[in-house]
Design an enzyme around this catalytic site. Structure first.
Site, PDB file in Angstrom:
ATOM      1  N   LYS A 182       9.880   9.251  16.138  1.00 58.62           N
ATOM      2  CA  LYS A 182      10.894   8.195  16.148  1.00 58.62           C
ATOM      3  C   LYS A 182      11.419   7.939  17.563  1.00 58.62           C
ATOM      4  O   LYS A 182      11.648   6.793  17.956  1.00 58.62           O
ATOM      5  CB  LYS A 182      12.035   8.580  15.208  1.00 58.62           C
ATOM      6  CG  LYS A 182      11.612   8.688  13.741  1.00 58.62           C
ATOM      7  CD  LYS A 182      12.699   9.311  12.889  1.00 58.62           C
ATOM      8  CE  LYS A 182      12.246   9.494  11.457  1.00 58.62           C
ATOM      9  NZ  LYS A 182      13.244  10.215  10.633  1.00 58.62           N
ATOM     10  N   LEU A 197       2.864   3.629  -3.282  1.00 58.42           N
ATOM     11  CA  LEU A 197       3.936   3.430  -4.259  1.00 58.42           C
ATOM     12  C   LEU A 197       4.672   4.737  -4.536  1.00 58.42           C
ATOM     13  O   LEU A 197       4.961   5.085  -5.671  1.00 58.42           O
ATOM     14  CB  LEU A 197       3.374   2.844  -5.555  1.00 58.42           C
ATOM     15  CG  LEU A 197       2.759   1.450  -5.458  1.00 58.42           C
ATOM     16  CD1 LEU A 197       2.242   1.000  -6.819  1.00 58.42           C
ATOM     17  CD2 LEU A 197       3.773   0.449  -4.918  1.00 58.42           C
ATOM     18  N   ALA A 223       8.059   2.310  -4.414  1.00 65.73           N
ATOM     19  CA  ALA A 223       8.704   1.936  -5.674  1.00 65.73           C
ATOM     20  C   ALA A 223      10.081   1.333  -5.413  1.00 65.73           C
ATOM     21  O   ALA A 223      10.505   0.385  -6.091  1.00 65.73           O
ATOM     22  CB  ALA A 223       8.814   3.156  -6.584  1.00 65.73           C
ATOM     23  N   VAL A 256       9.467   5.323  -1.498  1.00 62.66           N
ATOM     24  CA  VAL A 256       9.841   4.109  -0.770  1.00 62.66           C
ATOM     25  C   VAL A 256       9.162   2.884  -1.356  1.00 62.66           C
ATOM     26  O   VAL A 256       9.791   1.838  -1.555  1.00 62.66           O
ATOM     27  CB  VAL A 256       9.513   4.252   0.726  1.00 62.66           C
ATOM     28  CG1 VAL A 256       9.793   2.948   1.471  1.00 62.66           C
ATOM     29  CG2 VAL A 256      10.321   5.394   1.333  1.00 62.66           C
ATOM     30  N   GLU A 306      11.226  -1.780  10.996  1.00 64.03           N
ATOM     31  CA  GLU A 306      12.615  -1.299  10.969  1.00 64.03           C
ATOM     32  C   GLU A 306      12.753   0.000  10.188  1.00 64.03           C
ATOM     33  O   GLU A 306      13.546   0.883  10.545  1.00 64.03           O
ATOM     34  CB  GLU A 306      13.520  -2.368  10.352  1.00 64.03           C
ATOM     35  CG  GLU A 306      14.997  -2.047  10.418  1.00 64.03           C
ATOM     36  CD  GLU A 306      15.515  -1.973  11.847  1.00 64.03           C
ATOM     37  OE1 GLU A 306      15.893  -0.853  12.264  1.00 64.03           O
ATOM     38  OE2 GLU A 306      15.533  -3.013  12.517  1.00 64.03           O
ATOM     39  N   ALA A 350       0.852  -1.193   0.000  1.00 58.76           N
ATOM     40  CA  ALA A 350       0.000   0.000   0.000  1.00 58.76           C
ATOM     41  C   ALA A 350       0.884   1.237   0.000  1.00 58.76           C
ATOM     42  O   ALA A 350       1.607   1.494   0.957  1.00 58.76           O
ATOM     43  CB  ALA A 350      -0.908  -0.010   1.225  1.00 58.76           C
TER      44      ALA A 350
END
Length: 434
Positions: free
Chosen positions: A211, A16, A21, A19, A135, A14
Protein backbone atom coordinates in the site's frame (compact mmCIF):
# COMPACT_ATOMS: atom_id res chain seq x y z
CA UNK A 1 -32.20 5.84 -29.06
CA UNK A 2 -30.07 6.27 -25.91
CA UNK A 3 -26.59 7.65 -26.49
CA UNK A 4 -23.46 5.94 -25.16
CA UNK A 5 -23.49 8.05 -22.02
CA UNK A 6 -27.04 6.96 -21.16
CA UNK A 7 -26.49 3.27 -21.90
CA UNK A 8 -25.76 1.07 -18.90
CA UNK A 9 -22.16 0.57 -17.89
CA UNK A 10 -21.75 -3.19 -18.24
CA UNK A 11 -19.36 -4.74 -15.76
CA UNK A 12 -17.87 -8.19 -15.14
CA UNK A 13 -16.71 -9.13 -11.65
CA UNK A 14 -13.79 -11.52 -11.11
CA UNK A 15 -13.74 -12.88 -7.59
CA UNK A 16 -16.79 -13.30 -5.35
CA UNK A 17 -15.25 -13.49 -1.92
CA UNK A 18 -16.13 -11.11 0.90
CA UNK A 19 -15.45 -8.00 -1.16
CA UNK A 20 -16.91 -9.29 -4.42
CA UNK A 21 -20.16 -10.31 -2.76
CA UNK A 22 -20.18 -6.94 -0.99
CA UNK A 23 -19.86 -5.12 -4.31
CA UNK A 24 -22.79 -7.03 -5.82
CA UNK A 25 -24.91 -6.37 -2.74
CA UNK A 26 -24.08 -2.65 -2.73
CA UNK A 27 -24.85 -2.31 -6.45
CA UNK A 28 -28.21 -4.03 -5.92
CA UNK A 29 -29.16 -2.13 -2.76
CA UNK A 30 -28.12 1.28 -4.05
CA UNK A 31 -29.13 0.82 -7.70
CA UNK A 32 -31.51 3.81 -7.78
CA UNK A 33 -29.11 6.11 -5.96
CA UNK A 34 -26.22 5.10 -8.24
CA UNK A 35 -28.29 5.64 -11.40
CA UNK A 36 -29.36 9.04 -10.12
CA UNK A 37 -25.75 10.05 -9.48
CA UNK A 38 -24.36 8.60 -12.72
CA UNK A 39 -27.16 9.34 -15.14
CA UNK A 40 -26.97 5.69 -16.17
CA UNK A 41 -27.26 2.22 -14.66
CA UNK A 42 -24.37 0.00 -13.70
CA UNK A 43 -25.26 -3.50 -14.87
CA UNK A 44 -23.46 -6.68 -13.82
CA UNK A 45 -23.37 -8.90 -16.92
CA UNK A 46 -20.84 -11.57 -15.86
CA UNK A 47 -19.10 -12.99 -12.82
CA UNK A 48 -16.33 -15.49 -12.17
CA UNK A 49 -15.35 -17.38 -9.03
CA UNK A 50 -14.03 -20.77 -7.97
CA UNK A 51 -17.33 -22.09 -6.62
CA UNK A 52 -20.57 -21.61 -8.54
CA UNK A 53 -22.89 -23.16 -5.97
CA UNK A 54 -21.94 -21.01 -2.99
CA UNK A 55 -24.68 -18.70 -1.67
CA UNK A 56 -23.41 -15.14 -1.87
CA UNK A 57 -26.60 -13.43 -0.79
CA UNK A 58 -27.40 -12.01 -4.24
CA UNK A 59 -29.32 -13.34 -7.23
CA UNK A 60 -26.90 -14.40 -10.00
CA UNK A 61 -29.42 -16.35 -12.08
CA UNK A 62 -29.49 -13.78 -14.89
CA UNK A 63 -25.73 -13.19 -14.99
CA UNK A 64 -23.22 -15.03 -17.20
CA UNK A 65 -21.02 -17.38 -15.16
CA UNK A 66 -17.40 -18.03 -16.10
CA UNK A 67 -15.15 -20.54 -14.38
CA UNK A 68 -12.15 -18.78 -15.91
CA UNK A 69 -11.81 -15.04 -15.13
CA UNK A 70 -9.45 -14.52 -18.06
CA UNK A 71 -12.05 -15.92 -20.46
CA UNK A 72 -14.62 -13.67 -18.82
CA UNK A 73 -12.42 -10.62 -19.39
CA UNK A 74 -12.14 -11.51 -23.07
CA UNK A 75 -15.62 -12.80 -23.87
CA UNK A 76 -18.23 -11.31 -21.52
CA UNK A 77 -19.15 -8.23 -23.56
CA UNK A 78 -18.55 -6.01 -20.53
CA UNK A 79 -17.26 -2.45 -20.72
CA UNK A 80 -15.29 -2.86 -17.50
CA UNK A 81 -13.75 -5.67 -15.45
CA UNK A 82 -13.65 -5.56 -11.65
CA UNK A 83 -10.70 -7.65 -10.44
CA UNK A 84 -11.09 -8.89 -6.86
CA UNK A 85 -9.07 -12.10 -7.06
CA UNK A 86 -5.91 -10.89 -5.34
CA UNK A 87 -2.24 -11.71 -5.74
CA UNK A 88 0.45 -10.13 -7.89
CA UNK A 89 0.64 -12.93 -10.45
CA UNK A 90 -1.49 -15.71 -11.98
CA UNK A 91 -5.21 -15.22 -12.69
CA UNK A 92 -5.36 -11.70 -11.28
CA UNK A 93 -2.58 -10.36 -13.47
CA UNK A 94 -3.81 -12.26 -16.53
CA UNK A 95 -7.38 -11.03 -16.03
CA UNK A 96 -6.31 -7.39 -15.84
CA UNK A 97 -3.97 -7.75 -18.83
CA UNK A 98 -6.71 -9.37 -20.92
CA UNK A 99 -9.24 -6.72 -19.95
CA UNK A 100 -6.89 -3.97 -21.13
CA UNK A 101 -5.95 -5.85 -24.32
CA UNK A 102 -9.63 -6.19 -25.21
CA UNK A 103 -10.44 -2.52 -24.55
CA UNK A 104 -12.05 -2.71 -21.10
CA UNK A 105 -11.60 -0.40 -18.15
CA UNK A 106 -10.39 -1.99 -14.91
CA UNK A 107 -11.34 -1.45 -11.28
CA UNK A 108 -9.28 -3.42 -8.77
CA UNK A 109 -8.72 -3.78 -5.03
CA UNK A 110 -5.45 -5.65 -5.61
CA UNK A 111 -2.61 -3.80 -3.86
CA UNK A 112 -0.08 -6.59 -4.49
CA UNK A 113 -0.69 -6.47 -8.24
CA UNK A 114 -0.36 -2.69 -8.37
CA UNK A 115 2.70 -2.60 -6.12
CA UNK A 116 4.55 -5.05 -8.35
CA UNK A 117 3.16 -4.25 -11.82
CA UNK A 118 1.31 -0.95 -11.39
CA UNK A 119 3.46 1.22 -13.63
CA UNK A 120 3.36 -1.29 -16.50
CA UNK A 121 -0.43 -1.69 -16.15
CA UNK A 122 -0.92 2.09 -16.16
CA UNK A 123 1.21 2.51 -19.28
CA UNK A 124 -0.72 -0.12 -21.23
CA UNK A 125 -4.14 1.13 -20.14
CA UNK A 126 -3.43 4.81 -20.78
CA UNK A 127 -1.99 4.01 -24.22
CA UNK A 128 -5.42 2.60 -25.11
CA UNK A 129 -7.38 5.42 -23.49
CA UNK A 130 -8.59 3.18 -20.66
CA UNK A 131 -8.99 3.82 -16.95
CA UNK A 132 -7.47 1.71 -14.17
CA UNK A 133 -9.02 2.67 -10.82
CA UNK A 134 -7.99 1.29 -7.44
CA UNK A 135 -9.42 3.27 -4.54
CA UNK A 136 -10.16 -0.01 -2.73
CA UNK A 137 -6.54 -1.18 -2.92
CA UNK A 138 -5.36 1.14 -0.14
CA UNK A 139 -7.06 1.75 3.22
CA UNK A 140 -10.43 0.20 2.39
CA UNK A 141 -13.23 2.75 2.61
CA UNK A 142 -10.95 5.76 3.13
CA UNK A 143 -10.89 7.87 -0.08
CA UNK A 144 -7.13 8.37 0.15
CA UNK A 145 -6.34 7.84 -3.55
CA UNK A 146 -8.91 10.43 -4.62
CA UNK A 147 -7.79 12.64 -1.78
CA UNK A 148 -4.20 12.63 -2.99
CA UNK A 149 -4.76 12.44 -6.74
CA UNK A 150 -7.64 14.91 -6.99
CA UNK A 151 -8.24 16.70 -3.69
CA UNK A 152 -4.56 17.66 -3.34
CA UNK A 153 -3.85 17.93 -7.07
CA UNK A 154 -2.68 21.54 -6.69
CA UNK A 155 -0.21 20.68 -3.93
CA UNK A 156 3.28 19.29 -3.78
CA UNK A 157 3.13 16.46 -1.23
CA UNK A 158 6.34 15.98 0.73
CA UNK A 159 5.34 13.17 3.10
CA UNK A 160 2.81 10.40 3.60
CA UNK A 161 2.62 8.34 6.75
CA UNK A 162 -0.07 6.11 8.11
CA UNK A 163 -1.52 3.03 9.71
CA UNK A 164 -2.08 0.88 6.64
CA UNK A 165 -2.89 -2.53 8.12
CA UNK A 166 -5.86 -3.04 10.43
CA UNK A 167 -4.72 -6.46 11.62
CA UNK A 168 -1.47 -5.07 13.02
CA UNK A 169 -3.20 -2.04 14.48
CA UNK A 170 -5.70 -4.30 16.25
CA UNK A 171 -2.93 -6.50 17.67
CA UNK A 172 -0.85 -3.55 18.89
CA UNK A 173 -3.93 -1.89 20.40
CA UNK A 174 -4.88 -5.07 22.28
CA UNK A 175 -1.33 -5.57 23.53
CA UNK A 176 -1.32 -2.04 24.91
CA UNK A 177 -4.76 -2.14 26.53
CA UNK A 178 -4.66 -5.68 27.94
CA UNK A 179 -0.98 -6.18 28.74
CA UNK A 180 -0.93 -9.49 26.88
CA UNK A 181 1.92 -10.54 24.62
CA UNK A 182 1.98 -10.83 20.86
CA UNK A 183 1.25 -14.55 20.44
CA UNK A 184 -1.87 -14.46 22.64
CA UNK A 185 -3.35 -11.44 20.92
CA UNK A 186 -2.57 -12.85 17.47
CA UNK A 187 -4.48 -16.04 18.33
CA UNK A 188 -7.50 -13.94 19.34
CA UNK A 189 -7.26 -11.89 16.14
CA UNK A 190 -7.34 -15.11 14.13
CA UNK A 191 -10.36 -16.40 16.06
CA UNK A 192 -12.19 -13.12 15.39
CA UNK A 193 -11.35 -13.18 11.69
CA UNK A 194 -9.09 -10.10 11.83
CA UNK A 195 -6.02 -12.20 10.98
CA UNK A 196 -5.61 -15.01 8.48
CA UNK A 197 -4.62 -18.56 9.41
CA UNK A 198 -1.22 -17.65 7.93
CA UNK A 199 -0.88 -14.05 9.16
CA UNK A 200 2.64 -13.41 7.86
CA UNK A 201 1.52 -11.15 5.00
CA UNK A 202 0.04 -8.75 7.58
CA UNK A 203 2.25 -9.05 10.65
CA UNK A 204 5.52 -9.02 8.69
CA UNK A 205 4.56 -5.71 7.09
CA UNK A 206 4.23 -6.85 3.46
CA UNK A 207 0.61 -5.77 3.08
CA UNK A 208 1.40 -2.30 4.41
CA UNK A 209 4.46 -2.10 2.15
CA UNK A 210 2.36 -2.82 -0.95
CA UNK A 211 0.00 0.00 0.00
CA UNK A 212 2.82 2.40 0.81
CA UNK A 213 4.46 1.85 -2.59
CA UNK A 214 1.18 2.78 -4.28
CA UNK A 215 0.65 5.85 -2.09
CA UNK A 216 4.19 7.07 -2.73
CA UNK A 217 3.65 6.88 -6.49
CA UNK A 218 0.41 8.87 -6.29
CA UNK A 219 1.83 11.39 -3.81
CA UNK A 220 5.14 12.05 -5.54
CA UNK A 221 4.42 11.32 -9.21
CA UNK A 222 7.05 8.58 -9.37
CA UNK A 223 6.89 5.01 -10.72
CA UNK A 224 5.72 2.41 -8.23
CA UNK A 225 8.85 1.04 -6.55
CA UNK A 226 7.89 -1.75 -4.16
CA UNK A 227 11.37 -3.39 -4.12
CA UNK A 228 12.79 -0.24 -2.52
CA UNK A 229 10.43 -0.30 0.47
CA UNK A 230 12.18 -1.20 3.73
CA UNK A 231 9.92 -3.68 5.55
CA UNK A 232 9.91 -4.75 9.20
CA UNK A 233 6.96 -6.35 10.99
CA UNK A 234 5.66 -6.50 14.56
CA UNK A 235 6.71 -9.97 15.72
CA UNK A 236 9.46 -8.59 17.99
CA UNK A 237 7.30 -6.03 19.80
CA UNK A 238 6.75 -7.21 23.39
CA UNK A 239 4.23 -6.31 26.07
CA UNK A 240 7.02 -4.74 28.12
CA UNK A 241 7.69 -2.27 25.30
CA UNK A 242 4.20 -0.83 25.76
CA UNK A 243 4.89 -0.22 29.45
CA UNK A 244 8.07 1.68 28.65
CA UNK A 245 6.41 3.54 25.76
CA UNK A 246 3.69 4.74 28.13
CA UNK A 247 6.27 5.98 30.62
CA UNK A 248 8.08 7.83 27.86
CA UNK A 249 4.92 9.42 26.44
CA UNK A 250 4.57 7.28 23.30
CA UNK A 251 2.23 4.87 21.53
CA UNK A 252 3.54 2.01 19.36
CA UNK A 253 2.15 1.77 15.81
CA UNK A 254 3.15 -0.09 12.67
CA UNK A 255 3.49 2.75 10.18
CA UNK A 256 4.20 3.16 6.52
CA UNK A 257 6.26 6.29 5.90
CA UNK A 258 7.18 7.82 2.55
CA UNK A 259 9.11 11.08 2.21
CA UNK A 260 10.85 13.07 -0.45
CA UNK A 261 14.39 13.77 0.78
CA UNK A 262 17.52 15.30 -0.72
CA UNK A 263 18.74 11.72 -1.22
CA UNK A 264 15.58 10.60 -3.08
CA UNK A 265 12.33 8.91 -2.07
CA UNK A 266 12.29 7.25 1.34
CA UNK A 267 9.83 4.35 1.77
CA UNK A 268 9.71 2.29 4.94
CA UNK A 269 7.33 0.15 7.00
CA UNK A 270 8.20 -0.70 10.60
CA UNK A 271 7.00 -0.33 14.21
CA UNK A 272 7.28 3.26 15.46
CA UNK A 273 6.94 5.06 18.72
CA UNK A 274 4.87 8.20 18.17
CA UNK A 275 4.00 10.87 20.75
CA UNK A 276 0.65 10.36 22.47
CA UNK A 277 -0.29 13.84 21.29
CA UNK A 278 0.07 12.95 17.59
CA UNK A 279 -3.36 12.53 15.92
CA UNK A 280 -2.39 9.12 14.56
CA UNK A 281 -1.56 7.84 18.07
CA UNK A 282 -5.27 7.71 18.98
CA UNK A 283 -6.30 5.62 15.94
CA UNK A 284 -6.89 2.19 17.46
CA UNK A 285 -8.36 -1.22 16.67
CA UNK A 286 -8.92 -2.20 13.05
CA UNK A 287 -9.01 1.41 11.83
CA UNK A 288 -6.55 2.83 9.32
CA UNK A 289 -5.28 6.39 9.11
CA UNK A 290 -3.20 8.29 6.57
CA UNK A 291 -1.58 11.70 7.00
CA UNK A 292 -0.44 13.74 4.00
CA UNK A 293 1.85 16.75 4.33
CA UNK A 294 1.19 19.19 1.49
CA UNK A 295 2.65 22.62 0.81
CA UNK A 296 -0.62 24.60 0.48
CA UNK A 297 -3.18 22.40 2.27
CA UNK A 298 -0.70 21.70 5.11
CA UNK A 299 -1.34 18.50 7.08
CA UNK A 300 -4.41 16.43 6.13
CA UNK A 301 -5.62 13.39 8.11
CA UNK A 302 -7.80 10.61 6.70
CA UNK A 303 -9.28 8.03 9.12
CA UNK A 304 -11.64 5.10 8.58
CA UNK A 305 -12.10 1.38 8.26
CA UNK A 306 -9.34 -0.14 6.20
CA UNK A 307 -10.96 -3.47 5.34
CA UNK A 308 -14.20 -5.43 5.37
CA UNK A 309 -16.97 -6.05 2.85
CA UNK A 310 -18.78 -2.74 3.29
CA UNK A 311 -15.91 -0.23 3.30
CA UNK A 312 -14.00 -1.95 0.49
CA UNK A 313 -17.10 -2.43 -1.66
CA UNK A 314 -17.86 1.27 -1.10
CA UNK A 315 -14.48 2.17 -2.58
CA UNK A 316 -14.93 -0.18 -5.56
CA UNK A 317 -18.32 1.27 -6.37
CA UNK A 318 -17.04 4.84 -6.05
CA UNK A 319 -14.58 4.01 -8.86
CA UNK A 320 -17.35 2.44 -10.93
CA UNK A 321 -19.44 5.59 -10.54
CA UNK A 322 -16.54 7.78 -11.69
CA UNK A 323 -16.08 5.69 -14.83
CA UNK A 324 -19.84 5.57 -15.46
CA UNK A 325 -19.87 9.36 -15.31
CA UNK A 326 -17.09 9.50 -17.88
CA UNK A 327 -14.50 10.87 -15.47
CA UNK A 328 -10.94 9.91 -16.35
CA UNK A 329 -7.79 10.58 -14.33
CA UNK A 330 -4.27 9.27 -14.99
CA UNK A 331 -3.79 6.09 -12.99
CA UNK A 332 -1.23 7.52 -10.56
CA UNK A 333 -2.21 11.15 -10.90
CA UNK A 334 0.44 11.87 -13.55
CA UNK A 335 0.31 10.32 -17.04
CA UNK A 336 2.24 7.07 -16.88
CA UNK A 337 4.81 8.20 -19.44
CA UNK A 338 5.56 11.27 -17.30
CA UNK A 339 6.11 9.56 -13.96
CA UNK A 340 9.47 10.92 -12.85
CA UNK A 341 11.96 8.36 -11.61
CA UNK A 342 13.61 9.25 -8.31
CA UNK A 343 16.42 7.34 -6.59
CA UNK A 344 15.42 5.38 -3.48
CA UNK A 345 16.72 6.85 -0.26
CA UNK A 346 18.49 4.00 1.60
CA UNK A 347 17.29 3.07 5.07
CA UNK A 348 20.82 3.72 6.35
CA UNK A 349 20.31 7.44 5.73
CA UNK A 350 17.26 7.71 8.00
CA UNK A 351 17.91 10.25 10.73
CA UNK A 352 15.94 10.30 13.94
CA UNK A 353 15.80 9.11 17.53
CA UNK A 354 15.56 5.54 18.80
CA UNK A 355 14.19 3.43 21.64
CA UNK A 356 16.37 0.45 22.62
CA UNK A 357 15.53 -2.32 25.10
CA UNK A 358 18.29 -4.59 26.38
CA UNK A 359 18.43 -7.58 28.69
CA UNK A 360 21.81 -7.37 30.44
CA UNK A 361 23.64 -9.00 33.32
CA UNK A 362 23.40 -6.75 36.37
CA UNK A 363 27.07 -6.22 37.21
CA UNK A 364 29.38 -3.20 37.49
CA UNK A 365 30.63 -1.72 34.23
CA UNK A 366 27.88 -3.02 31.94
CA UNK A 367 26.16 0.32 31.50
CA UNK A 368 29.50 2.02 30.91
CA UNK A 369 30.22 -0.47 28.11
CA UNK A 370 26.84 0.27 26.51
CA UNK A 371 27.49 4.00 26.75
CA UNK A 372 30.94 3.53 25.21
CA UNK A 373 29.50 1.60 22.24
CA UNK A 374 27.09 4.44 21.66
CA UNK A 375 29.77 7.11 22.08
CA UNK A 376 32.08 5.41 19.58
CA UNK A 377 29.40 5.81 16.90
CA UNK A 378 28.55 9.40 17.89
CA UNK A 379 25.16 8.28 19.26
CA UNK A 380 24.01 10.44 22.16
CA UNK A 381 21.72 8.91 24.79
CA UNK A 382 18.76 11.02 25.93
CA UNK A 383 17.08 8.86 28.61
CA UNK A 384 18.04 5.71 30.50
CA UNK A 385 15.60 3.51 32.47
CA UNK A 386 16.33 0.50 34.67
CA UNK A 387 13.77 -1.31 36.81
CA UNK A 388 15.20 -2.62 40.07
CA UNK A 389 18.40 -4.55 40.69
CA UNK A 390 19.28 -8.23 40.48
CA UNK A 391 23.05 -8.57 40.94
CA UNK A 392 24.51 -11.24 38.67
CA UNK A 393 21.16 -11.87 36.99
CA UNK A 394 19.47 -10.49 33.88
CA UNK A 395 17.65 -7.17 34.09
CA UNK A 396 15.93 -5.10 31.40
CA UNK A 397 17.25 -1.65 30.64
CA UNK A 398 15.83 0.88 28.20
CA UNK A 399 17.45 3.87 26.59
CA UNK A 400 16.40 6.49 24.11
CA UNK A 401 18.70 8.51 21.90
CA UNK A 402 18.91 11.96 20.44
CA UNK A 403 18.68 12.19 16.66
CA UNK A 404 21.31 10.11 14.91
CA UNK A 405 21.89 8.26 11.64
CA UNK A 406 20.43 4.78 11.16
CA UNK A 407 23.79 3.44 10.02
CA UNK A 408 25.51 4.65 13.20
CA UNK A 409 22.72 3.24 15.35
CA UNK A 410 22.99 -0.16 13.70
CA UNK A 411 26.77 -0.25 14.22
CA UNK A 412 26.34 0.60 17.90
CA UNK A 413 23.70 -2.11 18.35
CA UNK A 414 25.93 -4.69 16.66
CA UNK A 415 28.72 -3.90 19.13
CA UNK A 416 26.32 -4.10 22.08
CA UNK A 417 24.82 -7.40 20.88
CA UNK A 418 28.29 -8.99 20.74
CA UNK A 419 28.89 -8.37 24.45
CA UNK A 420 28.78 -11.36 26.81
CA UNK A 421 26.82 -9.16 29.21
CA UNK A 422 23.89 -8.83 26.78
CA UNK A 423 21.62 -11.86 27.10
CA UNK A 424 19.37 -11.45 24.05
CA UNK A 425 19.39 -9.45 20.82
CA UNK A 426 18.70 -5.75 21.40
CA UNK A 427 15.13 -4.65 20.59
CA UNK A 428 15.02 -1.34 18.76
CA UNK A 429 11.98 0.76 17.80
CA UNK A 430 12.36 3.98 15.83
CA UNK A 431 10.83 7.14 17.30
CA UNK A 432 8.93 9.42 14.92
CA UNK A 433 8.16 12.93 16.14
CA UNK A 434 5.05 13.75 14.11
Amino acid sequence: MPNAQQAPLKIAVAGLGTVGAGVLKLLDTQASLIEQRCGRRIEVVAVSARSKGKDRGVDLSKVQWFDDPVAMAAQSGADLVVELIGGSEGPARDTVATAIETGKHVVTANKALLAVHGTEIAQKAEARGLTVAFEAAVAGGIPIIKGLREGLAGNAVSEIHGILNGTCNYILTEMRTTGRDFADVLADAQALGYAEADPSFDIDGVDAAHKLAILASVAFGTPVDFPSVYVEGIRQVSAIDFDYADQLGFRIKLLGIARRTDAGVEQRVHPCMVPKTAPIASVDGVFNAVVAQADFADRVLFVGRGAGAGPTASAVVADLIDIARGRSTPTFGVPADRLGAAPPSPMETRRGSYYVRLMVVDRPGVIADIAAAMRDQNVSMEQFLQRGRSPGEGVPVVLTTHDTDEAAMQRALATIAASDNVLEPPRMIRIEQF
